[in-house]
Design an enzyme around this catalytic site. Sequence first.
Site, PDB file in Angstrom:
ATOM      1  N   ILE A 184       0.848  -1.193   0.000  1.00 22.27           N
ATOM      2  CA  ILE A 184       0.000   0.000   0.000  1.00 22.27           C
ATOM      3  C   ILE A 184       0.884   1.245   0.000  1.00 22.27           C
ATOM      4  CG2 ILE A 184      -1.762   1.281   1.269  1.00 22.27           C
ATOM      5  CD1 ILE A 184      -2.791  -1.396   2.317  1.00 22.27           C
ATOM      6  N   ASP A 218      -5.268   4.678  10.031  1.00 20.97           N
ATOM      7  CA  ASP A 218      -5.186   3.239  10.274  1.00 20.97           C
ATOM      8  C   ASP A 218      -5.643   3.012  11.712  1.00 20.97           C
ATOM      9  OD1 ASP A 218      -4.664   0.593   9.898  1.00 20.97           O
ATOM     10  OD2 ASP A 218      -2.482   0.754  10.003  1.00 20.97           O
TER      11      ASP A 218
END
Lengths: 506, 506
Positions: free
Chosen positions: A199, A258
């Site tokens: 990512i 996150d």
Amino acid sequence: MPLSVKVLNILSGKRAAILNRLDAESLGINVYDRIKIIHENKTTTALVEISEEPELVPKGQIGLYKEIATELGALNGEIVYVEVAKTPQSVTYIRKKLRGEKLSSEEISSIVQDTVALNLNELEIAAFLLAQDFYGMNMDEIEALAKSMLKTGDVLDLPGKAVDKHSIGGVPGNKVSLLIVPIIASTGLLIPKTSSKAITSPSGTTDTMSVLANVEFSIEELRKIVLKVGGAIVWGGALNLAPADDIFIRVEYPLKIDPRPQMLASIMSKKAAEGISYLVIDLPTGRGAKVQTREEAFSLAQDFVELGKRMGINVKCGVTYGGQPIGKAIGPALEAKEALSALERPEEASKSLVEKSVSLAGLILEMTGYAFKGEGSKLAMEILRSGKALKKFREIIEHQGGNPNVKTEDIPIGRYKYEVLAESDGYVTLVDNTVINAIGRAAGAPLEKGAGIMIYAKQGYKVEKGQVLMEIYAERSTKLQEAISICNSSRPIVVEGMLLSTYPEF
Amino acid sequence: MPLSVKVLNILSGKRAAILNRLDAESLGINVYDRIKIIHENKTTTALVEISEEPELVPKGQIGLYKEIATELGALNGEIVYVEVAKTPQSVTYIRKKLRGEKLSSEEISSIVQDTVALNLNELEIAAFLLAQDFYGMNMDEIEALAKSMLKTGDVLDLPGKAVDKHSIGGVPGNKVSLLIVPIIASTGLLIPKTSSKAITSPSGTTDTMSVLANVEFSIEELRKIVLKVGGAIVWGGALNLAPADDIFIRVEYPLKIDPRPQMLASIMSKKAAEGISYLVIDLPTGRGAKVQTREEAFSLAQDFVELGKRMGINVKCGVTYGGQPIGKAIGPALEAKEALSALERPEEASKSLVEKSVSLAGLILEMTGYAFKGEGSKLAMEILRSGKALKKFREIIEHQGGNPNVKTEDIPIGRYKYEVLAESDGYVTLVDNTVINAIGRAAGAPLEKGAGIMIYAKQGYKVEKGQVLMEIYAERSTKLQEAISICNSSRPIVVEGMLLSTYPEF
């Protein structure tokens, strides 16, 4: 309201339909509202987008993205009936979490189900994730989140007690799974390793493995490979394990968030879907890694162990040094090469790569009773040195459709190269993960597999002026130029005068 | 990367361009990332959307929404050059606020500028608004937010000291501005009242006024009307006063959030853009209103007064009873009729409507020295009773292009009607704002101006079985049916036995 269908071939990733502004106004709805679309005996809901101009969707028509048109079996020009749909109940639960309240497992399950069914728009999902970030979740909520994510997907059914290893990521060059999986599989333990594509880094385990073999398999194919050779290294994205996660990640990515509850639940739901009983989690810790301090790492480890208990998985966390890249190579092809050569000649390989791999493999061997406490990493090292892991890795490559006899020199790397030289004598005081990631990606990794970086000077190394600190590789000269420009404006490797005389040994 | 332009006629409300998946991958970008598009000597940035299928945007092409194509002067088939753009600095400030840190006025200004320039995607804007909701903002931050929102728009330039009245909204039937503006304007004070269309209620001041006159004017036209007749009631949306607000509202609407710092800054930036010196703010308080308790209302009032001081506006807040609708009529035409008839025959009008209007008008008269303290509302009532306010209202209608001689019976209302009857004897214990709003909107308001509700029984009224509690009006029978179905499944007006013997008087 009856409307004539116009099928549109846009991948919106949303369950959306486009109305003309005039029709939307006469229904009293706006962008992000929901409509019910009825065609013959089929009904579905969609989020509303609005076209101001008649060229795309004229008054009296409805633009349907292909997936919804297919679901309804509606063809161009056919008539569907449209009415205002109710807001799903799960939206009220998201708002409850936004007020800082705790959610019940039923409420969380409703949010996850509506996420997977695409009944929530991205703003609502973002609000759910940001509320998690802000208010946190207690372990009951995290458990409910993980279990409902698990329920929305498929499950791998393996006999006996399977194991796995997972890294929370963030540190470049972390190709340890390519060593750990064959070490473990060669003992007879089953290790169905699924991983993601990169990512933010220049290569994820999936990207690296894809240089040597196929990584896209169905859950049934994965099962067959694991039963045959004991291990596999495949892409989790094709398996439909906990698919809610992919949607959450799509919203987290642009926000660069996150949230910890979501991270815990995502990882553990995917691992539970692999049907494993033992799991070692790698928590790279240090400057530029996801976890900055030991305290943070231990608190995260406690949560993983507790959540594991509730999901029926025996979890052990390894807090590892993540303050600089692992090994020397960064980027799919360069990392595949480094991993293969470490399996071939472990004594010549980068110490950080081998030590980290055998330490984590050792934890698995101890947990499962294959080694006495404190002796796991020694056993893992023996397996590595014996050549058994190399043999097993070649078997895995073969069963994943790659060339089992591949040699390191066969692996193609980028033809454009740039050497970064030390500008002065001194000691390396920093190899900056963030800058290394940015350079690797600018060079073209992970999409251009030959792109990447070789690092020849890590923290504490003594270097002389003019010595090669690192090399950048690219498949295209324009990409190499972009990488060089980042390299020149930042400092991937910091060399300082006689400030240090020792260095933290891993 | 050179790409051939395909102009798309979708109003995305975003600065977006659509790339084919393959081109996006080779640029290494994903949905929500940003690209720089170069055409001849013009450059702009856009957010990326991705088309999976070649029918919409084939590889080698780029789909440009009309606004961007126009800005670049790029025609179908022309070549533009596309490269990856940097994330705007303001995104890092949003992330800073998400960590709970305070923002400097420069940082806030950068967020507001990028919002107006459409450089931020909706997820980022949502994150900024949610962070305000989570962490709040101190008065320095709110001031910076209001001032930078003010700077991004136009300003009305009036001679002398102008005044205005604003309601934070939330209570149905609140047509008081149609009485307050002419009362104030007939004293010689300038009152350039701008208002919004309804967001959640069946009619905003703009919707109601639009039944009697035009409401869409340029800032220069508004200035002329106000200088000529002293007052105006126009739609703020066409004026480009603090345009950032419209974008923030578009994101707040689907999330149903209304963060207090943003609300304070939005209101005060728009009012400052009107160039006023005195402002009365109506804070409807009670069950089903935006503000639930007196304590909340007073804390909000303190913030408004303090922010006003910093923006150079003398602010006074009126905490009003908002636990049920104001007056009897709800919906654009019914409310316009009720307001006009209250100006014509105040003694026959609904007490709650007249009392609230003269109280708020009275506050303005006291602040500006037109009345002694405690005597403002008496003076306002005199102006109303004298017929001066009616005369002024007809002048305003005329200068806004309406018929100055309009009679209440000329105003058309919905031809479909349904009567809601009391099912038992008793007292009205509740008129539920939320349910009333839902019924009014289901009936077609505010888009269908003749749709709405007449309420004949308010809290504390004694009613007999079979008595008409309310009437629902609609322009279409299908809409009436929808409204009736909500009415039957909820309880807009609650009649209970002898539980109450008095009621809270306003």
